[in-house]
Write a protein that holds these residues in place. Structure first.
Motif, mmCIF file in Angstrom:
data_model
loop_
_atom_site.group_PDB
_atom_site.id
_atom_site.type_symbol
_atom_site.label_atom_id
_atom_site.label_comp_id
_atom_site.label_asym_id
_atom_site.label_seq_id
_atom_site.Cartn_x
_atom_site.Cartn_y
_atom_site.Cartn_z
ATOM 1 N N TYR A 28 0.231 -6.193 3.316
ATOM 2 C CA TYR A 28 -0.021 -7.437 2.573
ATOM 3 C C TYR A 28 -0.987 -8.322 3.364
ATOM 4 O O TYR A 28 -1.959 -8.860 2.802
ATOM 5 C CB TYR A 28 1.311 -8.151 2.295
ATOM 6 C CG TYR A 28 1.175 -9.639 2.081
ATOM 7 C CD1 TYR A 28 0.586 -10.153 0.932
ATOM 8 C CD2 TYR A 28 1.633 -10.554 3.055
ATOM 9 C CE1 TYR A 28 0.450 -11.534 0.755
ATOM 10 C CE2 TYR A 28 1.505 -11.912 2.885
ATOM 11 C CZ TYR A 28 0.912 -12.404 1.731
ATOM 12 O OH TYR A 28 0.772 -13.753 1.563
ATOM 13 N N GLY A 29 -0.737 -8.441 4.671
ATOM 14 C CA GLY A 29 -1.605 -9.261 5.525
ATOM 15 C C GLY A 29 -3.046 -8.767 5.492
ATOM 16 O O GLY A 29 -3.984 -9.564 5.525
ATOM 17 N N GLY A 30 -3.215 -7.452 5.380
ATOM 18 C CA GLY A 30 -4.549 -6.871 5.314
ATOM 19 C C GLY A 30 -5.299 -7.314 4.066
ATOM 20 O O GLY A 30 -6.508 -7.568 4.109
ATOM 21 N N TYR A 31 -4.590 -7.444 2.945
ATOM 22 C CA TYR A 31 -5.239 -7.906 1.704
ATOM 23 C C TYR A 31 -5.674 -9.366 1.827
ATOM 24 O O TYR A 31 -6.738 -9.746 1.332
ATOM 25 C CB TYR A 31 -4.294 -7.745 0.499
ATOM 26 C CG TYR A 31 -4.048 -6.311 0.132
ATOM 27 C CD1 TYR A 31 -5.108 -5.478 -0.259
ATOM 28 C CD2 TYR A 31 -2.770 -5.760 0.172
ATOM 29 C CE1 TYR A 31 -4.884 -4.157 -0.586
ATOM 30 C CE2 TYR A 31 -2.543 -4.432 -0.160
ATOM 31 C CZ TYR A 31 -3.606 -3.634 -0.539
ATOM 32 O OH TYR A 31 -3.395 -2.321 -0.860
ATOM 33 N N ILE A 73 -1.795 -11.420 -4.634
ATOM 34 C CA ILE A 73 -0.925 -12.102 -5.605
ATOM 35 C C ILE A 73 0.275 -11.230 -5.980
ATOM 36 O O ILE A 73 1.427 -11.688 -5.969
ATOM 37 C CB ILE A 73 -1.726 -12.490 -6.867
ATOM 38 C CG1 ILE A 73 -2.798 -13.535 -6.510
ATOM 39 C CG2 ILE A 73 -0.799 -13.018 -7.963
ATOM 40 C CD1 ILE A 73 -3.843 -13.751 -7.588
ATOM 41 N N LEU A 74 0.017 -9.969 -6.286
ATOM 42 C CA LEU A 74 1.113 -9.088 -6.716
ATOM 43 C C LEU A 74 2.121 -8.875 -5.595
ATOM 44 O O LEU A 74 3.338 -8.861 -5.837
ATOM 45 C CB LEU A 74 0.550 -7.752 -7.211
ATOM 46 C CG LEU A 74 -0.193 -7.840 -8.544
ATOM 47 C CD1 LEU A 74 -1.000 -6.568 -8.794
ATOM 48 C CD2 LEU A 74 0.773 -8.085 -9.704
ATOM 49 N N PRO A 151 2.933 -12.867 -14.941
ATOM 50 C CA PRO A 151 3.927 -11.929 -14.412
ATOM 51 C C PRO A 151 5.288 -12.613 -14.217
ATOM 52 O O PRO A 151 5.359 -13.725 -13.712
ATOM 53 C CB PRO A 151 3.352 -11.518 -13.058
ATOM 54 C CG PRO A 151 2.022 -12.142 -12.941
ATOM 55 C CD PRO A 151 1.907 -13.213 -13.967
ATOM 56 N N ILE A 152 6.326 -11.915 -14.647
ATOM 57 C CA ILE A 152 7.692 -12.444 -14.514
ATOM 58 C C ILE A 152 8.438 -11.665 -13.423
ATOM 59 O O ILE A 152 9.099 -12.250 -12.578
ATOM 60 C CB ILE A 152 8.473 -12.296 -15.853
ATOM 61 C CG1 ILE A 152 7.712 -12.952 -17.013
ATOM 62 C CG2 ILE A 152 9.892 -12.811 -15.717
ATOM 63 C CD1 ILE A 152 7.773 -14.446 -17.085
ATOM 64 N N LEU A 153 8.343 -10.330 -13.490
ATOM 65 C CA LEU A 153 8.997 -9.462 -12.512
ATOM 66 C C LEU A 153 7.975 -8.430 -12.041
ATOM 67 O O LEU A 153 7.286 -7.824 -12.865
ATOM 68 C CB LEU A 153 10.205 -8.751 -13.148
ATOM 69 C CG LEU A 153 10.896 -7.697 -12.287
ATOM 70 C CD1 LEU A 153 11.591 -8.322 -11.086
ATOM 71 C CD2 LEU A 153 11.914 -6.910 -13.122
#
Ligand SMILES: [Fe+2]
Length: 193
Positions: A28-31, A73-74, A151-153
């Motif tokens: 995630y940090g890479g993104y 974001i995701l 997005p909800i879930l």
């Protein structure tokens, strides 16, 4: 400049262990680093005059921009919607899901199938064009989303999300995820739309 959200492993996260969690957080940090790098490059209009849809540096920047940003974001939505102490939907969430999927169980079955069928992400989203909930499948961060949806879930089904802990047992990972959804977060997201 996009800042990293500080996610921490807690005992109420049961879908993945600490090792799997921390490896995933590093990704995630890479993104986040990449979207900041791309944003910086785009501020200087790199080779814009040579922009070309077959191949060009500008094209690569634009491809990377939405891929990295959606990746950020995701992942944030995913890490936010696991764990917690409320692992059952409330009455309103139950009613909302039943409205579009017949019953809560009907929704759950469909969401699990969507996750099995996906190479990247499974999402329960509110489609703001047709005013309804949908389970949708993304094969990559930037491939398959509905343009005007919320997005909800969010469930990450890339191999990197589970392989360290579950090896090739994707189904077990999905089942454990379904038992570890933070429904408090889901209710809050549903409340906005
Ligand atoms: Fe991921």
């Amino acid at each position: 400049m996009i800042q990293k959200v500080g996610f921490h492993y807690t005992d109420d996260i049961t879908v993945i262990n600490r090792q799997q969690f921390e490896a995933h957080i590093r990704l995630y940090g890479g993104y986040v680093d990449k979207i900041n790098e791309i944003d910086q490059i785009l501020m200087n209009n790199p080779e814009r005059e040579k922009a070309n849809a077959t191949f060009s540096f500008y094209r690569e920047c634009k491809r990377g921009e939405t891929y990295a940003l959606n990746g950020v974001i995701l992942h944030e939505l995913y890490f936010e919607n696991i764990g917690g102490i409320v692992n059952k939907p409330d009455k309103r969430a139950m009613e909302q899901l039943a409205m579009y999927f017949g019953s809560f169980e009907g929704w759950k079955e469909d969401f699990i199938s969507t996750a099995k069928a996906s190479r990247g992400w499974a999402l329960l989203s509110y489609d703001q064009r047709s005013l309804r909930l949908r389970n949708i499948s993304l094969d990559a961060h930037d491939l398959g989303n509905i343009a005007y949806s919320a997005p909800i879930l969010v469930l990450d089904v890339y191999e990197h999300a589970y392989f360290l802990q579950y090896a090739d047992n994707k189904v077990e990972y999905i089942n454990r995820f379904m038992e570890n959804i933070n429904w408090e977060v889901i209710s809050d997201r549903m409340g906005i739309y």
